[in-house]
Design an enzyme around this catalytic site. Structure first.
Site, PDB file in Angstrom:
ATOM      1  N   HIS A  85       4.663  32.808 -49.185  1.00 29.19           N
ATOM      2  CA  HIS A  85       3.623  31.924 -49.734  1.00 29.19           C
ATOM      3  C   HIS A  85       4.104  31.439 -51.090  1.00 29.19           C
ATOM      4  O   HIS A  85       4.753  32.186 -51.826  1.00 29.19           O
ATOM      5  CB  HIS A  85       2.299  32.681 -49.915  1.00 29.19           C
ATOM      6  N   ARG A 105      11.577  29.453 -44.599  1.00 25.39           N
ATOM      7  CA  ARG A 105      10.721  29.478 -43.405  1.00 25.39           C
ATOM      8  C   ARG A 105      11.498  29.086 -42.155  1.00 25.39           C
ATOM      9  O   ARG A 105      11.194  29.568 -41.063  1.00 25.39           O
ATOM     10  CB  ARG A 105       9.497  28.605 -43.628  1.00 25.39           C
ATOM     11  N   THR A 147       5.191  24.597 -44.203  1.00 23.06           N
ATOM     12  CA  THR A 147       4.349  25.732 -43.787  1.00 23.06           C
ATOM     13  C   THR A 147       4.702  26.204 -42.380  1.00 23.06           C
ATOM     14  O   THR A 147       4.811  27.404 -42.122  1.00 23.06           O
ATOM     15  CB  THR A 147       2.858  25.317 -43.827  1.00 23.06           C
ATOM     16  N   PHE A 151      -8.257  29.596 -38.863  1.00 24.22           N
ATOM     17  CA  PHE A 151      -7.264  30.666 -38.901  1.00 24.22           C
ATOM     18  C   PHE A 151      -7.554  31.717 -39.980  1.00 24.22           C
ATOM     19  O   PHE A 151      -6.784  32.664 -40.151  1.00 24.22           O
ATOM     20  CB  PHE A 151      -5.852  30.090 -39.099  1.00 24.22           C
ATOM     21  N   ASN A 188       4.836  33.076 -41.600  1.00 21.55           N
ATOM     22  CA  ASN A 188       5.837  32.138 -42.111  1.00 21.55           C
ATOM     23  C   ASN A 188       6.590  32.680 -43.323  1.00 21.55           C
ATOM     24  O   ASN A 188       7.090  31.932 -44.154  1.00 21.55           O
ATOM     25  CB  ASN A 188       5.191  30.780 -42.402  1.00 21.55           C
ATOM     26  N   GLU A 234      -3.121  31.959 -59.445  1.00 15.30           N
ATOM     27  CA  GLU A 234      -2.514  32.924 -58.518  1.00 15.30           C
ATOM     28  C   GLU A 234      -1.632  33.935 -59.252  1.00 15.30           C
ATOM     29  O   GLU A 234      -1.647  35.125 -58.927  1.00 15.30           O
ATOM     30  CB  GLU A 234      -1.722  32.184 -57.436  1.00 15.30           C
ATOM     31  N   LYS A 272       5.654  37.814 -47.447  1.00 17.49           N
ATOM     32  CA  LYS A 272       4.532  38.274 -46.613  1.00 17.49           C
ATOM     33  C   LYS A 272       4.912  39.481 -45.749  1.00 17.49           C
ATOM     34  O   LYS A 272       6.111  39.793 -45.584  1.00 17.49           O
ATOM     35  CB  LYS A 272       4.074  37.105 -45.739  1.00 17.49           C
ATOM     36  N   ARG A 274       8.686  25.351 -53.476  1.00  9.92           N
ATOM     37  CA  ARG A 274       8.239  24.781 -52.201  1.00  9.92           C
ATOM     38  C   ARG A 274       9.410  24.190 -51.410  1.00  9.92           C
ATOM     39  O   ARG A 274       9.440  24.263 -50.185  1.00  9.92           O
ATOM     40  CB  ARG A 274       7.131  23.758 -52.452  1.00  9.92           C
ATOM     41  N   TYR A 315      -7.222  33.959 -50.466  1.00  6.35           N
ATOM     42  CA  TYR A 315      -7.199  32.804 -49.557  1.00  6.35           C
ATOM     43  C   TYR A 315      -8.592  32.183 -49.374  1.00  6.35           C
ATOM     44  O   TYR A 315      -8.823  31.496 -48.380  1.00  6.35           O
ATOM     45  CB  TYR A 315      -6.627  33.224 -48.200  1.00  6.35           C
TER      46      TYR A 315
HETATM   47  P1  CMP Z   1       0.399  29.800 -46.948  1.00 13.31           P
HETATM   48  O1  CMP Z   1       1.359  28.883 -47.581  1.00 13.31           O
HETATM   49  O2  CMP Z   1       0.316  31.197 -47.451  1.00 13.31           O
HETATM   50  O3  CMP Z   1      -1.075  29.147 -47.026  1.00 13.31           O
HETATM   51  C1  CMP Z   1      -2.091  29.421 -46.092  1.00 13.31           C
HETATM   52  C2  CMP Z   1      -1.605  30.227 -44.921  1.00 13.31           C
HETATM   53  O4  CMP Z   1      -2.427  30.194 -43.766  1.00 13.31           O
HETATM   54  C3  CMP Z   1      -0.276  29.681 -44.424  1.00 13.31           C
HETATM   55  O5  CMP Z   1       0.736  29.883 -45.370  1.00 13.31           O
HETATM   56  C4  CMP Z   1      -0.128  30.433 -43.115  1.00 13.31           C
HETATM   57  O6  CMP Z   1       0.319  31.767 -43.287  1.00 13.31           O
HETATM   58  C5  CMP Z   1      -1.586  30.503 -42.633  1.00 13.31           C
HETATM   59  N1  CMP Z   1      -1.876  29.594 -41.514  1.00 13.31           N
HETATM   60  C6  CMP Z   1      -2.182  29.981 -40.268  1.00 13.31           C
HETATM   61  N2  CMP Z   1      -2.410  28.940 -39.471  1.00 13.31           N
HETATM   62  C7  CMP Z   1      -2.250  27.838 -40.218  1.00 13.31           C
HETATM   63  C8  CMP Z   1      -2.354  26.445 -39.959  1.00 13.31           C
HETATM   64  N3  CMP Z   1      -2.655  25.967 -38.748  1.00 13.31           N
HETATM   65  N4  CMP Z   1      -2.111  25.602 -40.982  1.00 13.31           N
HETATM   66  C9  CMP Z   1      -1.804  26.065 -42.220  1.00 13.31           C
HETATM   67  N5  CMP Z   1      -1.697  27.380 -42.510  1.00 13.31           N
HETATM   68  C10 CMP Z   1      -1.908  28.278 -41.535  1.00 13.31           C
END
Ligand code: CMP
Length: 139
Positions: A117, A104, A93, A59, A114, A128, A11, A87, A51
């Site tokens: 992805h 992460r 996350t 968010f 984070n 994807e 990211k 993962r 997304y």
């Molecule tokens: P990702 O795994 O790319 O999937 C969705 C993304 O939303 C997550 O990583 C974060 O970058 C973002 N995000 C922001 N706030 C939240 C939250 N509260 N819970 C989960 N994902 C979040």
């Protein structure tokens, strides 16, 4: 074990900190292979579509803004159980909850910024990976 492909995104926060090489190394050391790779500056429309599953989440707007603020690196990673393996290597996350030594944990800033992805299922991985790479560009 089955050979799978999964989509990984390094990211904007991680690219801004010059962490691309260190993150790719963790995937390679963890047994995954880079089958396709490209740097891309997502447009608003691309980030919104990618997304879209989170459209109703509070968010969502911030996430789209974050993902479009600077380029990211998109990769198709391949290997045994690549979806689960990816993962594991990424960690949870929220970097505060991520296991020690995961990407992460090492490089994430907060639950939004984070670092990486990764696809969460075989079905989503197909969608994807196809979003960024035609089959002819996956080696
Ligand atoms: P990702 O795994 O790319 O999937 C969705 C993304 O939303 C997550 O990583 C974060 O970058 C973002 N995000 C922001 N706030 C939240 C939250 N509260 N819970 C989960 N994902 C979040």
């Amino acid at each position: 074990m089955a050979i799978e492909r999964t989509l990984s995104i390094i990211k904007p926060d991680a690219c801004e900190q010059n962490l691309i090489g260190r993150i790719v190394a963790r995937f390679e050391e963890g047994g995954l292979r880079v089958a396709a790779m490209r740097k891309v500056h997502l447009t608003q429309a691309q980030a919104e579509q990618f997304y879209a599953v989170h459209r109703e989440r509070p968010f969502y707007a911030d996430l789209v803004q974050f993902m479009t603020r600077n380029p990211c690196v998109v990769m198709a990673l391949e290997g045994d159980d690549a979806i689960a393996r990816n993962r594991e290597i990424m960690g949870a996350t929220d970097p505060a909850q991520a296991a020690p030594g995961t990407i992460r944990d090492l490089y994430g800033t907060n639950v939004q910024e984070n670092a990486v992805h990764g696809s969460d299922s075989l079905e989503n991985a197909k969608i994807e990976v196809g979003y960024f790479f035609p089959e002819a560009e996956i080696y």
